[in-house]
Write a protein that holds these residues in place. Structure first.
Motif, PDB file in Angstrom:
ATOM      1  N   SER A  69      62.213 -36.769 -16.575  1.00 21.13           N
ATOM      2  CA  SER A  69      61.557 -38.058 -16.507  1.00 21.13           C
ATOM      3  C   SER A  69      60.603 -38.107 -15.316  1.00 21.13           C
ATOM      4  O   SER A  69      60.987 -37.849 -14.179  1.00 21.13           O
ATOM      5  CB  SER A  69      62.593 -39.175 -16.378  1.00 21.13           C
ATOM      6  OG  SER A  69      61.955 -40.425 -16.207  1.00 21.13           O
ATOM      7  N   ASP A  71      58.245 -40.830 -15.568  1.00 23.10           N
ATOM      8  CA  ASP A  71      57.786 -42.213 -15.677  1.00 23.10           C
ATOM      9  C   ASP A  71      58.736 -43.199 -15.020  1.00 23.10           C
ATOM     10  O   ASP A  71      58.327 -44.286 -14.619  1.00 23.10           O
ATOM     11  CB  ASP A  71      57.604 -42.597 -17.151  1.00 23.10           C
ATOM     12  CG  ASP A  71      56.511 -41.790 -17.825  1.00 23.10           C
ATOM     13  OD1 ASP A  71      55.561 -41.411 -17.126  1.00 23.10           O
ATOM     14  OD2 ASP A  71      56.614 -41.529 -19.034  1.00 23.10           O
ATOM     15  N   ASP A  72      60.006 -42.839 -14.942  1.00 24.00           N
ATOM     16  CA  ASP A  72      61.007 -43.719 -14.336  1.00 24.00           C
ATOM     17  C   ASP A  72      61.474 -43.118 -13.017  1.00 24.00           C
ATOM     18  O   ASP A  72      62.132 -42.085 -13.006  1.00 24.00           O
ATOM     19  CB  ASP A  72      62.205 -43.898 -15.273  1.00 24.00           C
ATOM     20  CG  ASP A  72      61.810 -44.556 -16.580  1.00 24.00           C
ATOM     21  OD1 ASP A  72      61.093 -45.566 -16.520  1.00 24.00           O
ATOM     22  OD2 ASP A  72      62.210 -44.046 -17.643  1.00 24.00           O
ATOM     23  N   HIS A  73      61.133 -43.769 -11.936  1.00 21.92           N
ATOM     24  CA  HIS A  73      61.496 -43.252 -10.614  1.00 21.92           C
ATOM     25  C   HIS A  73      62.807 -43.888 -10.153  1.00 21.92           C
ATOM     26  O   HIS A  73      62.826 -44.803  -9.336  1.00 21.92           O
ATOM     27  CB  HIS A  73      60.376 -43.533  -9.615  1.00 21.92           C
ATOM     28  CG  HIS A  73      59.173 -42.677  -9.825  1.00 21.92           C
ATOM     29  ND1 HIS A  73      58.140 -42.571  -8.907  1.00 21.92           N
ATOM     30  CD2 HIS A  73      58.815 -41.871 -10.848  1.00 21.92           C
ATOM     31  CE1 HIS A  73      57.225 -41.744  -9.363  1.00 21.92           C
ATOM     32  NE2 HIS A  73      57.613 -41.315 -10.551  1.00 21.92           N
ATOM     33  N   TYR A  74      63.892 -43.386 -10.688  1.00 24.42           N
ATOM     34  CA  TYR A  74      65.194 -43.895 -10.268  1.00 24.42           C
ATOM     35  C   TYR A  74      65.832 -42.917  -9.284  1.00 24.42           C
ATOM     36  O   TYR A  74      65.447 -41.746  -9.196  1.00 24.42           O
ATOM     37  CB  TYR A  74      66.112 -44.147 -11.458  1.00 24.42           C
ATOM     38  CG  TYR A  74      66.101 -43.077 -12.517  1.00 24.42           C
ATOM     39  CD1 TYR A  74      66.804 -41.895 -12.369  1.00 24.42           C
ATOM     40  CD2 TYR A  74      65.389 -43.269 -13.698  1.00 24.42           C
ATOM     41  CE1 TYR A  74      66.804 -40.926 -13.341  1.00 24.42           C
ATOM     42  CE2 TYR A  74      65.372 -42.297 -14.688  1.00 24.42           C
ATOM     43  CZ  TYR A  74      66.084 -41.130 -14.508  1.00 24.42           C
ATOM     44  OH  TYR A  74      66.070 -40.170 -15.477  1.00 24.42           O
ATOM     45  N   GLN A 105      65.197 -36.547 -19.801  1.00 24.58           N
ATOM     46  CA  GLN A 105      64.902 -37.600 -20.758  1.00 24.58           C
ATOM     47  C   GLN A 105      65.868 -37.539 -21.940  1.00 24.58           C
ATOM     48  O   GLN A 105      66.305 -38.559 -22.450  1.00 24.58           O
ATOM     49  CB  GLN A 105      63.467 -37.460 -21.260  1.00 24.58           C
ATOM     50  CG  GLN A 105      62.404 -37.770 -20.213  1.00 24.58           C
ATOM     51  CD  GLN A 105      61.010 -37.609 -20.760  1.00 24.58           C
ATOM     52  OE1 GLN A 105      60.751 -36.783 -21.633  1.00 24.58           O
ATOM     53  NE2 GLN A 105      60.079 -38.396 -20.246  1.00 24.58           N
ATOM     54  N   GLY A 259      65.614 -45.881  -6.227  1.00 17.71           N
ATOM     55  CA  GLY A 259      64.909 -46.162  -7.465  1.00 17.71           C
ATOM     56  C   GLY A 259      63.857 -47.226  -7.225  1.00 17.71           C
ATOM     57  O   GLY A 259      64.050 -48.126  -6.412  1.00 17.71           O
ATOM     58  N   SER A 261      59.882 -49.089  -8.985  1.00 16.60           N
ATOM     59  CA  SER A 261      58.767 -49.060  -9.916  1.00 16.60           C
ATOM     60  C   SER A 261      57.579 -48.433  -9.212  1.00 16.60           C
ATOM     61  O   SER A 261      57.569 -48.305  -7.982  1.00 16.60           O
ATOM     62  CB  SER A 261      58.419 -50.483 -10.374  1.00 16.60           C
ATOM     63  OG  SER A 261      58.074 -51.292  -9.249  1.00 16.60           O
TER      64      SER A 261
END
Length: 266
Positions: A69, A71-74, A105, A259, A261
């Motif tokens: 992943s 796109d998702d910065h967790y 993902q 995490g 956005s």
């Protein structure tokens, strides 16, 4: 189409031909993912997300889609307790597998490889089994994985490189000859820009440190720390007492442990 109230039959006129079917059949659709018939807006057996390789949703995908992943910065890493991170500490092979598993993902897998020292009740069982089934990690000839063994710089680089198509390049590490088992993986990491071969030596057999690991993972997942935001929001972020400002991977560690956005800019 018109509806006969007494028969609940729909009449569909196509050109000069009239096609008769029941309302139930007229509203049925076939799911392109699982093949099941359904009515309504979406198939109840599937999710809206799709694997970029096979086109299946996570409920039905069993292909070797190992994409991470970006796109998702967790948060994908935690400390070791007592607000400490141990930036120069080492990672076990199980911990390394868990880092990559958290970022995958597609976590669906069909178990295809069992290690004699990885049991179903081990906390790392799912991560190790998933990565092994997708060819990201491998064990030893004696059937073990050695989950508590320290992961070397070469091994970690090999794990990372298996998530992407390998790139070829000539590298200039004096201690990584072309005959080294991990040469192609280390070379690919250099080609992608995750690591630099300007340091002269890579020390492939040396255990990778925790701060080296997150620096490489951040690079391969395009996670660039926002230093200005970090400096002005430390009270809101997960930080560690043994990672003060000035630590070589200070911003990289905070990025990995929080995490958030983000907005991508070119």
């Amino acid at each position: 189409a018109t509806l006969s109230a007494d028969t609940f039959t729909a009449y569909f006129t196509v050109g000069d031909n009239t096609v008769y079917d029941t309302i139930a059949n007229a509203n049925k659709k076939v799911c392109t993912c699982c093949g099941a018939e359904y009515t309504g807006n979406s198939c109840p057996n599937c999710t809206n997300s799709r694997c970029s390789v096979c086109g299946k949703c996570p409920n039905h995908c069993t292909c070797k889609n190992t994409h991470l992943s970006t796109d998702d910065h967790y948060a994908y890493i935690t400390g070791v307790g007592n607000y400490k991170f141990q930036p120069n500490g080492t990672l076990t092979r199980a911990q390394a597998a868990t880092i990559f598993y958290k970022l995958m993902q597609n976590k669906n897998y069909i178990s295809s490889k069992n290690f004699i020292d990885v049991n179903h009740n081990d906390w790392y069982y799912t991560a190790v089994s998933c990565l092994a089934s997708k060819g990201v990690i491998a064990g030893y000839q004696d059937g073990t994985f050695k989950p508590n063994g320290k992961v070397t710089r070469a091994e970690f680089c090999a794990m990372a490189s298996r998530f992407y198509s390998l790139k070829e390049t000539t590298i200039h590490f004096s201690d990584v000859p072309v005959t080294h088992w991990a040469y192609k993986y280390i070379a690919s990491a250099v080609a992608y820009g995750w690591i630099s071969d300007s340091t002269g030596r890579y020390y492939p057999g040396q255990a990778i440190t925790r701060q080296e690991a997150v620096t490489l993972v951040n690079a391969m997942t395009s996670r660039i720390p926002d230093e200005y935001f970090i400096d002005n929001n430390l009270a809101k972020l997960n930080t560690f007492n043994d990672v003060p400002a000035g630590t070589p991977a200070y911003y990289q560690i905070i990025e990995a442990a929080n995490g958030h956005s983000f907005v991508q800019t070119n």
